[in-house]
Scaffold this motif. Structure first.
Motif, PDB file in Angstrom:
ATOM      1  N   PRO A  90       4.068  14.337   1.579  1.00  0.00           N
ATOM      2  CA  PRO A  90       3.675  15.549   2.305  1.00  0.00           C
ATOM      3  C   PRO A  90       4.733  16.659   2.242  1.00  0.00           C
ATOM      4  CG  PRO A  90       4.078  13.699   3.819  1.00  0.00           C
ATOM      5  CD  PRO A  90       4.070  13.144   2.438  1.00  0.00           C
ATOM      6  N   LEU A  91       5.997  16.268   2.255  1.00  0.00           N
ATOM      7  CA  LEU A  91       7.041  17.281   2.166  1.00  0.00           C
ATOM      8  C   LEU A  91       6.996  18.008   0.837  1.00  0.00           C
ATOM      9  CD1 LEU A  91      10.290  15.701   3.664  1.00  0.00           C
ATOM     10  CD2 LEU A  91       9.205  17.848   4.329  1.00  0.00           C
ATOM     11  N   GLN A  92       6.892  17.234  -0.231  1.00  0.00           N
ATOM     12  CA  GLN A  92       6.918  17.837  -1.553  1.00  0.00           C
ATOM     13  C   GLN A  92       5.657  18.651  -1.815  1.00  0.00           C
ATOM     14  OE1 GLN A  92       9.248  18.394  -3.463  1.00  0.00           O
ATOM     15  NE2 GLN A  92       8.136  19.134  -5.282  1.00  0.00           N
ATOM     16  N   ARG A  93       4.544  18.224  -1.241  1.00  0.00           N
ATOM     17  CA  ARG A  93       3.302  19.016  -1.365  1.00  0.00           C
ATOM     18  C   ARG A  93       3.540  20.422  -0.863  1.00  0.00           C
ATOM     19  NH1 ARG A  93      -0.789  14.723  -0.598  1.00  0.00           N
ATOM     20  NH2 ARG A  93      -1.636  14.532  -2.709  1.00  0.00           N
ATOM     21  N   LYS A  94       4.173  20.463   0.292  1.00  0.00           N
ATOM     22  CA  LYS A  94       4.403  21.767   0.899  1.00  0.00           C
ATOM     23  C   LYS A  94       5.406  22.582   0.085  1.00  0.00           C
ATOM     24  CE  LYS A  94       4.660  22.745   5.344  1.00  0.00           C
ATOM     25  NZ  LYS A  94       5.153  22.649   6.723  1.00  0.00           N
ATOM     26  N   LEU A  95       6.494  21.932  -0.293  1.00  0.00           N
ATOM     27  CA  LEU A  95       7.535  22.656  -1.027  1.00  0.00           C
ATOM     28  C   LEU A  95       7.026  23.119  -2.387  1.00  0.00           C
ATOM     29  CD1 LEU A  95      10.611  20.428  -0.180  1.00  0.00           C
ATOM     30  CD2 LEU A  95      10.207  22.779   0.573  1.00  0.00           C
ATOM     31  N   ALA A  96       6.305  22.246  -3.064  1.00  0.00           N
ATOM     32  CA  ALA A  96       5.814  22.595  -4.400  1.00  0.00           C
ATOM     33  C   ALA A  96       4.899  23.810  -4.334  1.00  0.00           C
ATOM     34  CB  ALA A  96       5.083  21.410  -5.019  1.00  0.00           C
ATOM     35  N   ALA A  97       4.202  23.955  -3.216  1.00  0.00           N
ATOM     36  CA  ALA A  97       3.251  25.058  -3.093  1.00  0.00           C
ATOM     37  C   ALA A  97       3.924  26.369  -2.674  1.00  0.00           C
ATOM     38  CB  ALA A  97       2.163  24.694  -2.076  1.00  0.00           C
ATOM     39  N   HIS A  98       4.967  26.284  -1.851  1.00  0.00           N
ATOM     40  CA  HIS A  98       5.450  27.517  -1.215  1.00  0.00           C
ATOM     41  C   HIS A  98       6.931  27.835  -1.392  1.00  0.00           C
ATOM     42  CE1 HIS A  98       1.572  27.624   0.740  1.00  0.00           C
ATOM     43  NE2 HIS A  98       1.774  26.411   1.241  1.00  0.00           N
ATOM     44  N   ASP A  99       7.738  26.874  -1.740  1.00  0.00           N
ATOM     45  CA  ASP A  99       9.190  27.064  -1.695  1.00  0.00           C
ATOM     46  C   ASP A  99       9.669  28.165  -2.643  1.00  0.00           C
ATOM     47  OD1 ASP A  99      11.887  26.757  -1.361  1.00  0.00           O
ATOM     48  OD2 ASP A  99      11.962  24.649  -2.000  1.00  0.00           O
ATOM     49  N   ALA A 100      10.439  29.107  -2.121  1.00  0.00           N
ATOM     50  CA  ALA A 100      10.993  30.179  -2.953  1.00  0.00           C
ATOM     51  C   ALA A 100      11.922  29.635  -4.027  1.00  0.00           C
ATOM     52  CB  ALA A 100      11.757  31.170  -2.073  1.00  0.00           C
ATOM     53  N   LEU A 101      12.452  28.464  -3.772  1.00  0.00           N
ATOM     54  CA  LEU A 101      13.379  27.854  -4.720  1.00  0.00           C
ATOM     55  C   LEU A 101      12.689  27.462  -6.030  1.00  0.00           C
ATOM     56  CD1 LEU A 101      16.372  27.149  -4.687  1.00  0.00           C
ATOM     57  CD2 LEU A 101      15.794  24.956  -3.634  1.00  0.00           C
ATOM     58  N   ASN A 102      11.374  27.333  -5.966  1.00  0.00           N
ATOM     59  CA  ASN A 102      10.643  26.876  -7.149  1.00  0.00           C
ATOM     60  C   ASN A 102      10.851  27.784  -8.357  1.00  0.00           C
ATOM     61  OD1 ASN A 102       9.622  24.678  -5.811  1.00  0.00           O
ATOM     62  ND2 ASN A 102       7.736  25.715  -5.185  1.00  0.00           N
ATOM     63  N   GLU A 103      11.205  29.019  -8.094  1.00  0.00           N
ATOM     64  CA  GLU A 103      11.441  29.940  -9.193  1.00  0.00           C
ATOM     65  C   GLU A 103      12.665  29.505 -10.012  1.00  0.00           C
ATOM     66  OE1 GLU A 103      11.387  33.971  -7.834  1.00  0.00           O
ATOM     67  OE2 GLU A 103      12.171  34.721  -9.737  1.00  0.00           O
ATOM     68  N   TYR A 104      13.511  28.725  -9.383  1.00  0.00           N
ATOM     69  CA  TYR A 104      14.781  28.387 -10.028  1.00  0.00           C
ATOM     70  C   TYR A 104      14.920  26.903 -10.374  1.00  0.00           C
ATOM     71  CZ  TYR A 104      15.800  33.002  -8.195  1.00  0.00           C
ATOM     72  OH  TYR A 104      15.742  34.342  -7.918  1.00  0.00           O
ATOM     73  N   ILE A 105      13.889  26.151 -10.088  1.00  0.00           N
ATOM     74  CA  ILE A 105      13.992  24.708 -10.350  1.00  0.00           C
ATOM     75  C   ILE A 105      12.699  24.197 -10.986  1.00  0.00           C
ATOM     76  CG2 ILE A 105      15.564  24.258  -8.424  1.00  0.00           C
ATOM     77  CD1 ILE A 105      13.072  23.138  -6.909  1.00  0.00           C
ATOM     78  N   GLN A 106      12.810  23.036 -11.586  1.00  0.00           N
ATOM     79  CA  GLN A 106      11.625  22.373 -12.118  1.00  0.00           C
ATOM     80  C   GLN A 106      11.833  20.856 -12.052  1.00  0.00           C
ATOM     81  OE1 GLN A 106      10.589  22.974 -16.365  1.00  0.00           O
ATOM     82  NE2 GLN A 106       8.591  23.611 -15.554  1.00  0.00           N
ATOM     83  N   HIS A 107      10.827  20.167 -11.567  1.00  0.00           N
ATOM     84  CA  HIS A 107      10.905  18.703 -11.533  1.00  0.00           C
ATOM     85  C   HIS A 107      10.520  18.165 -12.900  1.00  0.00           C
ATOM     86  CE1 HIS A 107      10.928  17.958  -6.973  1.00  0.00           C
ATOM     87  NE2 HIS A 107      11.126  19.253  -7.160  1.00  0.00           N
ATOM     88  N   VAL A 108      11.450  17.475 -13.572  1.00  0.00           N
ATOM     89  CA  VAL A 108      11.194  17.028 -14.942  1.00  0.00           C
ATOM     90  C   VAL A 108      11.136  15.504 -15.084  1.00  0.00           C
ATOM     91  CG1 VAL A 108      12.107  19.110 -16.011  1.00  0.00           C
ATOM     92  CG2 VAL A 108      13.658  17.204 -15.527  1.00  0.00           C
ATOM     93  N   GLU A 161       0.826  -1.217   0.000  1.00  0.00           N
ATOM     94  CA  GLU A 161       0.000   0.000   0.000  1.00  0.00           C
ATOM     95  C   GLU A 161       0.852   1.255   0.000  1.00  0.00           C
ATOM     96  OE1 GLU A 161      -3.095   0.361   2.908  1.00  0.00           O
ATOM     97  OE2 GLU A 161      -3.777  -1.692   2.508  1.00  0.00           O
ATOM     98  N   ALA A 162       2.014   1.123   0.613  1.00  0.00           N
ATOM     99  CA  ALA A 162       2.899   2.294   0.704  1.00  0.00           C
ATOM    100  C   ALA A 162       3.520   2.657  -0.644  1.00  0.00           C
ATOM    101  CB  ALA A 162       4.014   2.027   1.721  1.00  0.00           C
ATOM    102  N   LEU A 163       3.456   1.715  -1.601  1.00  0.00           N
ATOM    103  CA  LEU A 163       4.026   2.000  -2.918  1.00  0.00           C
ATOM    104  C   LEU A 163       2.968   2.702  -3.771  1.00  0.00           C
ATOM    105  CD1 LEU A 163       6.528   1.647  -4.768  1.00  0.00           C
ATOM    106  CD2 LEU A 163       5.459  -0.440  -5.614  1.00  0.00           C
ATOM    107  N   VAL A 164       2.716   3.942  -3.422  1.00  0.00           N
ATOM    108  CA  VAL A 164       1.668   4.689  -4.119  1.00  0.00           C
ATOM    109  C   VAL A 164       2.235   5.341  -5.376  1.00  0.00           C
ATOM    110  CG1 VAL A 164       0.284   5.190  -2.083  1.00  0.00           C
ATOM    111  CG2 VAL A 164       2.173   6.710  -2.690  1.00  0.00           C
ATOM    112  N   ASP A 165       1.365   5.581  -6.327  1.00  0.00           N
ATOM    113  CA  ASP A 165       1.764   6.424  -7.447  1.00  0.00           C
ATOM    114  C   ASP A 165       1.844   7.847  -6.925  1.00  0.00           C
ATOM    115  OD1 ASP A 165       1.696   4.461  -9.670  1.00  0.00           O
ATOM    116  OD2 ASP A 165      -0.397   4.270  -9.033  1.00  0.00           O
ATOM    117  N   LEU A 166       2.903   8.538  -7.263  1.00  0.00           N
ATOM    118  CA  LEU A 166       3.045   9.898  -6.744  1.00  0.00           C
ATOM    119  C   LEU A 166       1.980  10.796  -7.371  1.00  0.00           C
ATOM    120  CD1 LEU A 166       6.925  10.423  -6.811  1.00  0.00           C
ATOM    121  CD2 LEU A 166       5.483   9.664  -4.922  1.00  0.00           C
ATOM    122  N   PRO A 167       1.414  11.681  -6.578  1.00  0.00           N
ATOM    123  CA  PRO A 167       0.440  12.623  -7.150  1.00  0.00           C
ATOM    124  C   PRO A 167       1.157  13.656  -8.020  1.00  0.00           C
ATOM    125  CG  PRO A 167       0.926  13.209  -4.872  1.00  0.00           C
ATOM    126  CD  PRO A 167       1.673  11.927  -5.150  1.00  0.00           C
TER     127      PRO A 167
END
Lengths: 378, 416
Positions: free
Chosen positions: B371-389, B155-161
């Motif tokens: 949960p960590l990435q949810r938060k970072l993807a929404a708010h992290d200032a670094l997002n301006e300089y990075i992209q998950h590809v 169950e823990a092997l979820v597809d990432l949202p």
């Protein structure tokens, strides 16, 4: 000429098969068993005068002042194996499969004349095994196949040439892919002549400096890219037929051995992997899948002929090859409406994922196919 | 390798960058300075440069093992429906991995065999040290659609949202299987994946792969903290191989966590995170330091003197990377990171195709990365300089116990 060449080939091959069947393990050929050949301007010293039959390795060093050539010779001076142009101060390792008998090692300083000779006795347990008649039959049948392909190609090439010479763009385009099929099926044999392939099947980026671009791909560019047929194209079409007639005439003389058949099959898959899957081969006509199919058919023919022997030596391998040939064929069939036609989907319509799928299937077949030669000579 | 726990603040094991997705902050808590050492059940000598890391153990090597310099990571698609053939491949792979990690060539080697046959080993690692090569296998969610494995998918092997800002390329995403090759010599890592891929032809095909350099943790006393390609020290207090308690709590799948076959395993999230190097390099120092919540010279958290000083989160901007990803901001979420920098030349527009290849191991993806990435993807200032590809998730089975064991046995054998 022809008779001599074939005799040499047959003898060398027989020696190879005999020798290898005598091997007990893969590790037989070790450096320690090599004969050291020290070639100089007037001497040819060999570290051993007698070796057991099998793979003979010559570790050659030219200590002379001129380039030299070193050969292993049958008693009647036919060449078992040779290396030309070994420069002064350089080394080279020459290997050959040799059966029991009397031989000579020759060093030819300056690559001329009778050279300096040393006797070499190759020992083996008396009765030397004959080559498996099944392999002789396989080579004979494959030679016939190669000839048939050339014979059948000529009228198709002539039809293609005629359409070009008539200035009929559509008819020429239609005839292009089919005119290549027989060539693609037997390309390793055709390529063994060396001089025909660059005339008929070279692509623009494969040209040597100063080489005039002739052959199928030159015409392909005219038909699909330039969309016009001029006087030069008409002349080139005639030249293509002339060159292919040369191929047709010579194909029967090709040196073919069971191992060259097996490796030829693998090389056909290599052709697919490097040229067809990428769409480079027929970059203007996008008839790559026709060539692809031809390559696979030719590889399969060589494999089927060798299979009785290979299946005995390595049944797991032939089982895998049967499976992978079937898988690749099934995949290719998706790209044509009718399993008997060579009317394949234009390759520019084949998407990235589909090309990846084709590439995976080629790798899946080519990897076990690379082991066929070993299974034949085991 | 000797253990000098606590003696050198700059020495730590398994510090992932965290920058792009998960911060250094993810492991900043915990107080004690993480110390490099070989894995919990591994030969201490394994950590020595050039040596061999034991392939066998309760857990797979390459997770808690001190991080090597180089990475070759490959995701594979399964091409066969024949379960028996696939199991045989896993056994063949295990044998090849066992040999390669010991510094031996595959099969009968790269020379000396039949002249008519291609050599078993491709040969480019001949003469090279084992270089602490580790090979770690993982099973992707899509594998469980095959071979009648549906009921065994954890169950823990979820597809990432889909996370906001993700721009995932299909050709760098997913995979039925993965193999992570880490070594101190890039040629050794490349050789390992190349030979496994070759053995796999017909059964599996490489879907995508990634080379990495610039290990994201230091395992040598006195060594500098590695910097990411933005020039920042990062990933300060990852879980060390010695911290068995934290490994058990945050990394290893425990008995009762899910299906028994995963006990002793872990879950891996792999993300290819492209960094907009050129725009970052045009960013003022103040902005750069604000984005991370650290100073560039020392790596100290805002308002502190040393990198390892306890961060005071409220002194940082609300969207600072460290602040957002710190365990204190995330209910204690901690993961083990061993990401690598990558540079794949330029992208056709003259921009460096570079970034972080992020690798995070955790006991449960649902309580770790997501949960960590949810938060970072929404708010992290670094997002301006990075992209998950690129993105993938894998179940990492437990270790290969001994010379009779094989990768995936617990999943595929009936006893498990």
């Amino acid at each position: 000429m022809r008779a001599v060449r074939l005799t040499v080939t047959a003898a060398v091959t027989a020696a190879a098969l005999t020798a290898l069947s005598a091997c007990t393990s893969k590790s037989d050929a070790k450096d320690g068993d090599a004969i050291r050949v020290t070639a100089a301007d007037s001497t040819c010293d060999t570290s051993s005068k007698s070796v057991p039959a099998g793979q003979v390795t010559l570790k050659i060093e030219n200590k002379g002042s001129r380039a030299t050539e070193v050969e292993i010779l049958f008693p009647d001076d036919r060449i078992v194996s040779e290396k030309e142009n070994i420069g002064p101060g350089t080394k080279y390792t020459l290997t050959a499969e040799v059966k029991a008998g009397s031989y000579e090692i020759a060093c030819r300083p300056g690559m001329k004349g009778h050279g300096v000779r040393q006797k070499l006795t190759v020992t083996g347990g008396g009765a030397t095994a004959e080559r498996d008649p099944k392999l002789d039959a396989a080579v004979a049948r494959y030679r016939t196949y190669a000839q048939e392909q050339a014979d059948e190609t000529l009228p198709k090439a002539e039809a293609f040439a005629k359409a070009v010479q008539d200035g009929d763009l559509d008819a020429a385009k239609k005839a292009y892919g089919l005119s290549r099929l027989g060539w693609e099926r037997t390309e390793p044999v055709a390529e063994s002549f060396g001089d025909i392939d660059p005339k008929v099947d070279v692509r623009e980026d494969g040209l040597e400096p100063g080489q005039k671009w002739t052959g199928w791909h030159r015409l392909e560019k005219a038909l699909w890219h330039d969309k016009k047929i001029g006087a030069e194209e008409k002349a080139l079409a005639g030249q293509l037929v002339t060159d292919l007639k040369d191929w047709q005439k010579r194909v029967g003389k090709a040196e073919i051995t069971p191992t060259s058949m097996a490796n030829g099959a693998k090389e056909l898959l290599d052709e697919v992997a490097t040229g067809k899957v990428t769409g480079e081969e027929d970059r203007y006509a996008h008839t790559d899948l026709v060539d692809f199919k031809g390559n696979v058919e030719g590889a399969r023919k060589a494999y089927e002929l060798l299979k009785p022997v290979a299946a005995k030596n390595d049944p797991a391998l032939t089982k895998e090859l049967d499976k992978q040939f079937a898988a690749l064929d099934a995949l290719l069939d998706k790209y044509r409406s009718d399993k008997t036609s060579y009317d394949f989907v234009s390759y520019d319509k084949v998407g990235k994922d589909q090309r990846k799928e084709l590439s995976d299937a080629v790798n899946a077949l080519a990897e076990p196919l690379s082991k066929l030669a070993a299974a034949v000579v085991k | 390798m000797t253990d000098t726990q606590g003696s050198n603040p700059s020495r730590r094991a398994l510090i992932g960058w965290g920058g792009a997705g998960l911060a250094l902050g993810a492991a900043v808590a915990g107080g004690a300075v993480a110390v490099a050492q070989s894995g919990d059940d591994r030969d201490p000598a394994a950590g020595e440069a050039g040596g061999a890391v034991d392939f066998h153990g309760a857990h797979q090597a390459g997770i808690a093992t001190p991080v090597q310099d180089r990475l070759h990571f490959a995701a594979f698609d399964v091409k066969t429906d024949d379960r028996e053939a696939f199991v045989q491949l896993l056994k063949d792979w295990t044998e090849a991995a066992r040999r390669m990690t010991a510094g031996q060539p595959v099969g009968e080697g790269a020379y000396g065999g039949l002249p008519e046959a291609p050599p078993d080993d491709t040969g480019e690692a001949l003469g090279l040290d084992p270089s602490r090569l580790t090979l770690t296998i993982g099973f992707g969610p899509s594998l469980f659609d095959r071979f009648g494995l549906k009921d065994r998918r954890p169950e823990a092997l979820v597809d990432l949202p889909k996370f906001p800002g993700d721009n995932l390329e299909r050709s760098r995403t997913g995979g039925d299987l993965c193999v992570q090759a880490c070594a101190d010599d890039p040629q050794v890592a490349v050789h390992a994946i190349r030979n496994l891929a070759r053995i796999g032809f017909g059964k599996v095909a490489v879907r995508w792969s990634q080379l990495g350099f610039g290990k994201t943790s230091s395992t040598t006393p006195g060594a500098q903290t590695p910097r990411n390609l933005f020039g920042f020290k990062d990933g300060t207090r990852n879980i060390a191989g010695t911290e068995t308690g934290r490994l058990d709590e945050h990394v290893w799948v425990g008995a009762g966590d899910g299906p028994a076959w995963m006990t002793g395993g872990s879950y891996l999230v792999a993300r290819r995170i492209r960094m907009n190097i050129e725009t970052w390099d045009r960013t003022s120092l103040q902005e750069q330091e604000d984005v991370f919540g650290r100073d560039k010279r020392e790596g100290a958290p805002v308002g502190k003197a040393k990198e390892h000083d306890e961060p005071f989160l409220k002194a940082m901007k609300p969207d600072a990377h460290v602040r957002l990803s710190h365990p204190d901001s995330n209910g204690g979420i901690t993961i083990l990171r061993r990401g690598y920098s990558f540079t794949d030349g330029t992208d056709g527009l003259g921009r460096l195709d570079a970034g972080l290849f992020f690798l995070a191991y955790q006991r449960d993806v649902r309580k770790g990365f997501i949960p960590l990435q949810r938060k970072l993807a929404a708010h992290d200032a670094l997002n301006e300089y990075i992209q998950h590809v690129g993105s993938a998730v894998f179940a990492i089975p437990p270790g290969v116990r001994d010379s009779g064991d094989w990768w995936g046995r617990t999943l595929f054998s009936k006893e498990a």
